[in-house]
Write an enzyme that holds these catalytic residues in place. Sequence first.
Site, short mmCIF file in Angstrom:
data_model
loop_
_atom_site.label_atom_id
_atom_site.label_comp_id
_atom_site.label_asym_id
_atom_site.label_seq_id
_atom_site.Cartn_x
_atom_site.Cartn_y
_atom_site.Cartn_z
CB THR A 1 -17.27 134.82 115.14
OG1 THR A 1 -16.25 135.75 114.82
CG2 THR A 1 -17.67 134.99 116.60
CE LYS B 1 -15.35 138.26 117.05
NZ LYS B 1 -14.93 139.42 116.31
CE LYS C 1 -21.60 134.39 114.35
NZ LYS C 1 -20.66 134.25 113.26
P1 NAD Z 1 -20.38 136.55 104.93
O1 NAD Z 1 -21.77 136.03 105.08
O2 NAD Z 1 -20.14 137.78 104.10
O3 NAD Z 1 -19.43 135.38 104.34
C1 NAD Z 1 -19.57 134.03 104.62
C2 NAD Z 1 -19.37 133.26 103.32
O4 NAD Z 1 -19.42 131.86 103.58
C3 NAD Z 1 -20.46 133.57 102.29
O5 NAD Z 1 -19.86 134.01 101.07
C4 NAD Z 1 -21.17 132.22 102.12
O6 NAD Z 1 -21.66 132.01 100.80
C5 NAD Z 1 -20.06 131.26 102.47
N1 NAD Z 1 -20.53 129.92 102.83
C6 NAD Z 1 -21.59 129.56 103.61
N2 NAD Z 1 -21.67 128.22 103.69
C7 NAD Z 1 -20.65 127.72 102.94
C8 NAD Z 1 -20.22 126.41 102.64
N3 NAD Z 1 -20.86 125.33 103.11
N4 NAD Z 1 -19.13 126.26 101.85
C9 NAD Z 1 -18.49 127.34 101.35
N5 NAD Z 1 -18.84 128.62 101.62
C10 NAD Z 1 -19.92 128.79 102.40
O7 NAD Z 1 -19.83 136.77 106.41
P2 NAD Z 1 -18.55 137.63 106.86
O8 NAD Z 1 -18.97 139.01 107.21
O9 NAD Z 1 -17.45 137.40 105.87
O10 NAD Z 1 -18.20 136.89 108.24
C11 NAD Z 1 -17.59 135.63 108.27
C12 NAD Z 1 -17.29 135.28 109.71
O11 NAD Z 1 -16.45 136.30 110.28
C13 NAD Z 1 -18.54 135.22 110.61
O12 NAD Z 1 -18.38 134.15 111.49
C14 NAD Z 1 -18.54 136.57 111.32
O13 NAD Z 1 -19.17 136.50 112.56
C15 NAD Z 1 -17.03 136.81 111.46
N6 NAD Z 1 -16.65 138.22 111.58
C16 NAD Z 1 -17.20 139.15 110.75
C17 NAD Z 1 -16.81 140.48 110.89
C18 NAD Z 1 -17.41 141.54 109.99
O14 NAD Z 1 -17.23 142.74 110.28
N7 NAD Z 1 -18.07 141.19 108.89
C19 NAD Z 1 -15.87 140.86 111.86
C20 NAD Z 1 -15.30 139.87 112.66
C21 NAD Z 1 -15.70 138.55 112.51
#
Ligand code: NAD
Length: 292
Positions: free
Chosen positions: A89, A164, A239
Site C-alpha cells: 500500500t 485502496k 498510514k
Molecule cells: P511488514 O513490515 O511486516 O513487512 C514488510 C517487509 O518488507 C519486512 O519484512 C521488511 O524487512 C521488508 N523490506 C523492507 N525494505 C526492504 C527491501 N529494500 N528489500 C526487501 N525487503 C524489504 O509489513 P506488512 O504488514 O507485511 O505490510 C506490507 C504492506 O502491506 C504495507 O504496505 C501495508 O500497508 C500493506 N498492508 C498490510 C496489512 C496488514 O494487516 N498488515 C493489510 C493490508 C495491506
Amino acid sequence: MSRIAFVGLGNMGLPMANNLVKAGFDVVGFDVMPTGFTPAAASVAGAVTGADIVVTMLPAGKHVSEVYLGTEGVLAHAKPGALLIDCSTIDVETARHVGGEAAGRGFAMLDAPVSGGVGGAAAGTLTFMVGGPDDAFARAQPALQAMGKTIVHTGAAGAGQAAKICNNMILGISMIGVSEAFALADKLGLDHQKLFDVSSKSSGQCWSMTAYCPVPGPVPTSPANRDWQPGFASALMLKDLTLAQQAASAVGAATPLGSAAAAVYGEMVEDGDGGRDFSYAYRWLQTQEREG
Ligand code: NAD
C-alpha cells in the site's frame, strides 16, 4: 510453472509467498531481514534474475522506489518481459511513477494493493485492487488467484492504490462513526446490544457495525472481544488515512471527515495505541473530554 521472485516477506508477504508455493509456483524470496523462507536469494537482483513474475510486498513508497528503481533493483535485473506486481500500500504518485519507469523499460507492471489483513493473507482470501494494463491483469490471474479470492481491475496504473485508499478512508470514518455512537450510548445509558439490534438492521448499518463491532459482545469475532488486539492496527489505519489525505490534497478533493479521521488516529498513535486494533477508537473516545 512460472518462477516467481517475492520481495518483502513480512507479516503479509510471507503467508502470500507460502500460498504461491502451495499453488505450485517456483518461488524465490528476498527480504532484508531473516524470514525463514526458502529458497532465499541474497539480494533483490539475485531473486529477480530469471523470474517470470516479480511480486513485492513492502512497507511504503520509498521502499518500493528503492527496490524497483535502484541500481541493484528490479528494473535493472529482471528478465525482459517479466510481469511486475507491487502489492504494497503506497502513495498513488509513487505507484504511477514506478509503473511509468517500468513501462518505459518494456515491463508490464500492476499496482495491486490488498485488503483482508494477515488472516486473509494466510487463508488466501485477500481482495486485490489492481491498476495497470489489461494484458498484464490477465497474465497476473493465476498468481493473484493463488493469494486472493476477490480480484478487481480498477483501471490504469495507480488505480489500485486509489481504490485502496478510498476504501480505507470510508472504513476509518465509519469506524469512528460507529465508535462515537457506542460511546454516546454509554453516556445515555443505552445498552450496547440494543443499539446493535437497532443499527445493524436499520440505516446505521455498515461493515464497522455488523462485521467488526468496536464494543465487546454483539459480534463475537470482532477484536473488541480480545482486548482490541489487531486485526488491523491503528498505526496502519493512520498510514492509509495519511495517504488518502496526501492524494486528496494533490488533486484538490474536499475530504473533511477523512481529515478528521486521520487526526483521531494520529492522536491514538501518539497516545501509544498504534499497536491496538483500529476499532480501539471506541475505548480511546471514552477517555476523551468533550470540547465546548
Ligand atoms: P511488514 O513490515 O511486516 O513487512 C514488510 C517487509 O518488507 C519486512 O519484512 C521488511 O524487512 C521488508 N523490506 C523492507 N525494505 C526492504 C527491501 N529494500 N528489500 C526487501 N525487503 C524489504 O509489513 P506488512 O504488514 O507485511 O505490510 C506490507 C504492506 O502491506 C504495507 O504496505 C501495508 O500497508 C500493506 N498492508 C498490510 C496489512 C496488514 O494487516 N498488515 C493489510 C493490508 C495491506
